[in-house]
Motif scaffolding. Structure first.
Motif, PDB file in Angstrom:
ATOM      1  N   ARG A 264      36.118  -6.522  35.188  1.00 35.03           N
ATOM      2  CA  ARG A 264      34.951  -6.597  35.544  1.00 35.03           C
ATOM      3  C   ARG A 264      33.697  -7.007  34.537  1.00 35.03           C
ATOM      4  O   ARG A 264      34.402  -7.158  33.470  1.00 35.03           O
ATOM      5  N   ARG A 265      32.343  -7.586  35.083  1.00 38.71           N
ATOM      6  CA  ARG A 265      32.123  -8.390  34.407  1.00 38.71           C
ATOM      7  C   ARG A 265      30.712  -7.999  34.965  1.00 38.71           C
ATOM      8  O   ARG A 265      30.525  -8.319  36.459  1.00 38.71           O
TER       9      ARG A 265
ATOM     10  N   TRP B 256      22.481 -11.251  28.723  1.00 40.72           N
ATOM     11  CA  TRP B 256      23.040 -10.041  28.342  1.00 40.72           C
ATOM     12  C   TRP B 256      24.248 -10.225  29.175  1.00 40.72           C
ATOM     13  O   TRP B 256      23.934 -10.373  30.999  1.00 40.72           O
ATOM     14  N   GLN B 257      25.363  -9.941  29.342  1.00 39.80           N
ATOM     15  CA  GLN B 257      26.802 -10.225  29.407  1.00 39.80           C
ATOM     16  C   GLN B 257      27.775  -9.146  28.825  1.00 39.80           C
ATOM     17  O   GLN B 257      27.830  -9.646  27.955  1.00 39.80           O
ATOM     18  N   ARG B 258      28.112  -7.786  30.151  1.00 41.09           N
ATOM     19  CA  ARG B 258      29.647  -7.852  29.299  1.00 41.09           C
ATOM     20  C   ARG B 258      30.568  -8.110  29.945  1.00 41.09           C
ATOM     21  O   ARG B 258      31.143  -8.049  31.403  1.00 41.09           O
TER      22      ARG B 258
ATOM     23  N   LEU C 174      40.199  -5.406  26.374  1.00 45.88           N
ATOM     24  CA  LEU C 174      39.514  -6.706  26.102  1.00 45.88           C
ATOM     25  C   LEU C 174      38.176  -7.050  26.429  1.00 45.88           C
ATOM     26  O   LEU C 174      37.921  -6.170  27.524  1.00 45.88           O
ATOM     27  N   ARG C 175      37.007  -6.335  25.274  1.00 45.27           N
ATOM     28  CA  ARG C 175      35.841  -6.245  25.691  1.00 45.27           C
ATOM     29  C   ARG C 175      34.867  -6.932  24.696  1.00 45.27           C
ATOM     30  O   ARG C 175      35.228  -7.714  23.591  1.00 45.27           O
ATOM     31  N   VAL C 176      33.823  -7.688  25.727  1.00 43.41           N
ATOM     32  CA  VAL C 176      33.140  -9.462  24.492  1.00 43.41           C
ATOM     33  C   VAL C 176      31.822  -9.225  25.347  1.00 43.41           C
ATOM     34  O   VAL C 176      31.560  -9.023  26.837  1.00 43.41           O
TER      35      VAL C 176
ATOM     36  N   ILE D 124      23.639 -12.277  19.691  1.00 46.30           N
ATOM     37  CA  ILE D 124      24.189 -11.089  18.535  1.00 46.30           C
ATOM     38  C   ILE D 124      25.382 -10.839  19.919  1.00 46.30           C
ATOM     39  O   ILE D 124      25.874 -10.673  20.576  1.00 46.30           O
ATOM     40  N   GLN D 125      27.358 -11.687  19.195  1.00 47.81           N
ATOM     41  CA  GLN D 125      28.275 -11.456  20.065  1.00 47.81           C
ATOM     42  C   GLN D 125      29.108 -10.342  19.430  1.00 47.81           C
ATOM     43  O   GLN D 125      28.848 -10.500  18.341  1.00 47.81           O
ATOM     44  N   THR D 126      29.826  -9.200  20.092  1.00 45.26           N
ATOM     45  CA  THR D 126      30.942  -8.592  19.613  1.00 45.26           C
ATOM     46  C   THR D 126      32.126  -8.563  20.830  1.00 45.26           C
ATOM     47  O   THR D 126      31.912  -8.778  21.777  1.00 45.26           O
ATOM     48  N   ARG D 127      33.384  -8.725  20.380  1.00 45.08           N
ATOM     49  CA  ARG D 127      34.501  -8.318  20.449  1.00 45.08           C
ATOM     50  C   ARG D 127      35.775  -7.538  20.106  1.00 45.08           C
ATOM     51  O   ARG D 127      35.602  -7.997  18.784  1.00 45.08           O
TER      52      ARG D 127
END
Length: 670
Positions: free
Chosen positions: A189-190, A213-215, A251-253, A280-283
């Motif tokens: 899923r993206r 923005w990307q998930r 996994l989520r980035v 600004i990035q979270t994983r």
């Protein structure tokens, strides 16, 4: 031409045969004619990205034989350029997760080899991969694209460009990807969106802004990585379609990027620029990975969870101008840069043994009671601050162009424990010079020579290393000599280069017993190589992308661990790529591709290695019009022969290659 380049925007880029750009963004020097630069530069256009149906950084090696696949796990793909880990940037700005930036939003990929530190500050010497974001163009258009990949992975995207007035334009790109991948029980899923606006309120002022923005969230399973235990004989690469991790893995980035820029032509031939970019990035990861590969194909699963935040904020002010002294033209650049990278992590846990299986019989383990993605990062782990100044003079005198430049870097790094106490600090102040000389041969070719020094952040030893403690090491210095030739005709670009790099060695090393892992900060890593590329339309109806790289990499002058003469791990001595497309009928193209990489060592000293591999691709595409709308259909099969291979090695961790898969893209202009 210099005046044209001084004011060029990305919409001005001239494409050679739709595959190769004539110009590239070269750090603070700005947009330059590739023939006049004393470095090897491969500028991959969006047309090449579309032609090869490229989605990830790993696939870039099929367009440049100097790019090597190292690692593909934890949502953070890694490649090397000329045998050194490559830094990925967006419009010149560094980010830990730029490798995750969606290529669907990229207009051009500039692979700039050699002078990395002078151009970008702390960076590995092999090269920098710089993504150029899609920006507004002068005409209105809407492009809709649908893509399919094995097994049922679907991606839809739209690219909308709209001039609002004669001086204001906007461009919006959006995508959604979902469905099962070729990996057993794996779903992807993206979702992402990117917007850019360019406004010219006066003839001499251009203002730009963008936000992306990307998930990215693989929902189950995920491509496995394997860590061979010391002394264990390596098996043949297993089936990459098979699931070795557990299907409850998550996994989520989330990646966010913003950019602001202003360019003011305050006098004839003089421009002042201000720019800022933030990431600004979270994983977050809950995994059954950490697969330890033992004797007879035994794999030990270890449950672990982590989350982190990798943020980066960069500001730059610069002045570019032209001074004529006699017959010589001096293109001057003065820039000051500041980059702040605060990183954080959470309260996850690591590597709790849960069960074992084998490559032939991987096991399904019930979902743990503590399953769930960790929350936001809780405490800072490190921060780095770079302040730099650059002074450059690019002198043009007849057919000759000389570059004299120096960059001063003030770098500081601090690392912290969960209680907030400082565990280590590093401070360095240094000048990194570069000189280059090129000569035009006619209007379509040039020869060049260059020397550059580089400085990069020290390595972080893996937790398994017994020597030293697992904290980041101090900065690393290097230098490079390069000789090369470039040629451009109406439809193609050809380059060839010889290079020699010397870098302080920091890396994993097995102790004298051949079993105990360690880490060494000693000696020199010496890379000597030859590379050549050809890209574009070589004859009517024929497109070619070709490249070859031969690289001799050795460790020299090391006092301990008996390393001298060893090849650094993960480095292929020989790589080659070839893609040929022929227009068999009007608008109908058939193509075939081949990629080869030689074997690579997986440890130092060299006791074990993974074998080389060759993959073959084949495809067909059609370009035409239906109901007055442009339409293209592009289908190809990757790895036609179903080759199983170890794709890369990074710090002792092996990643699998890609199996046979079918790819289809349909695009139309509305």
């Amino acid at each position: 031409m210099a005046d044209d380049l001084q004011s060029a925007s990305q919409s001005d880029i001239v494409v050679v045969g739709d595959l190769q750009a004539k110009v590239a963004e070269v750090g603070p020097l700005g947009l330059l004619d590739i023939l006049s630069t004393p470095y090897s530069i491969n500028s991959v256009t969006a047309d090449t990205i579309e032609l090869r149906q490229t989605r990830t950084l790993i696939e870039l090696q099929k367009t440049d034989a100097s790019a090597q696949f190292l690692f593909n796990g934890f949502g953070a793909p890694v490649i090397a350029i000329r045998g050194f880990t490559a830094e990925v940037r967006l419009d010149g700005a560094r980010s830990q997760y730029s490798a995750q930036f969606p290529l669907e939003f990229v207009d051009r990929i500039d692979i700039i080899k050699g002078a990395s530190s002078f151009l970008y500050g702390f960076a590995a010497p092999g090269g920098v991969v710089d993504y150029a974001l899609k920006r507004p163009e002068g005409r209105a258009f809407v492009t809709a694209t649908a893509s399919y990949r094995s097994d049922t992975n679907l991606l839809g995207r739209v690219d909308v460009n709209q001039p609002i007035t004669d001086t204001l334009g906007v461009r919006v790109n959006a995508l959604y990807e979902g469905g099962e991948t070729y990996l057993q029980d794996d779903a992807q899923r993206r979702i992402g969106v990117s917007g850019a606006a360019d406004w010219r309120p006066t003839e001499n002022l251009l203002l730009r802004a963008d936000y992306t923005w990307q998930r990215n969230a693989p929902l189950s399973g995920g491509g496995a990585t394997f860590t061979p235990q010391p002394g264990v004989a390596l098996p043949e690469a297993p089936d990459p379609r098979r699931r070795y991790n557990q299907k409850w893995e998550r996994l989520r980035v989330i990646v966010q990027s913003y950019g602001l820029r202003g360019d003011w032509t305050f006098a004839h031939d003089w421009t002042a620029s201000l720019r800022a970019r933030g990431f600004i990035q979270t994983r977050s990861y809950f995994s059954s990975g950490g697969l330890s590969l033992g004797p007879n194909g035994k794999i030990d699963n270890a449950e672990f969870a982590f989350n982190d935040g990798q943020n980066s904020f960069q500001q730059q002010a610069k002045i570019n101008g032209l001074v004529r002294i006699g017959a010589a033209e001096h293109h001057l650049t003065l820039s000051v840069d500041r980059q702040f990278d605060p990183n954080a992590t959470g309260t996850g846990f690591g590597f709790l043994p849960i069960d074992s299986g084998t490559l032939d019989n991987p096991i399904d383990i019930p979902r743990p009671a503590n399953f769930g993605l960790p929350s936001d990062p809780k405490y800072r782990t490190s921060r780095t601050l770079q302040k730099a100044g650059t002074l450059a003079d690019r002198i043009e005198l007849g057919p000759w162009t000389a570059l004299l430049a120096v960059r001063y870097v003030d770098f500081s790094q601090a690392n912290f424990d969960p209680a907030g106490a400082t565990t280590s600090t590093y401070d360095v102040n240094r000048f990194t010079p570069t000189i280059g000389l090129s000569r035009r041969i006619g209007s379509h070719a040039s020869v060049y020579a260059s020397y550059a020094q580089s400085l990069e952040q020290g390595a972080t030893p893996p937790v398994s290393a017994a020597n030293p403690a697992p904290t980041p090491l101090g900065p690393v210095g290097s230098d490079q000599f390069e000789l090369g030739v470039k040629a451009q005709a109406a439809g193609f670009t050809a380059t060839a280069a010889v290079f020699h790099l010397r870098r302080d060695y920091q890396g994993a090393a097995t102790r004298a017993d051949g079993v105990t892992p360690g880490f060494i900060d000693d000696g020199k890593q010496v890379h000597t190589g030859v590379e050549a590329t050809l890209s574009g339309k070589v004859a009517p109806g024929w497109n070619v992308i070709a490249g070859v790289t031969w690289l001799d990499a050795r460790i020299r002058e090391a006092a301990g661990f008996a390393l001298n003469g060893s090849t650094p791990d993960g480095v292929a001595k020989f790589q080659s790529t070839l893609f040929v497309e022929h227009e068999a009928a009007k608008g109908l193209f058939i193509n075939a591709g081949l990629f080869h990489a030689s074997g690579r060592e997986i440890e130092v000293p060299n006791n074990r290695r993974i074998g080389g591999f060759t993959t073959v691709d084949a495809g067909i595409r059609w370009v035409g019009e239906v109901a007055a709308h442009k339409l293209s259909i592009n289908a190809n099969v990757e790895n036609v022969l179903g080759e199983r291979y170890w794709g890369g090695e990074y710090f002792g961790v092996l990643s699998l290659g890609v199996p046979r898969q079918f790819k289809l893209t349909i695009s139309t202009g509305l």
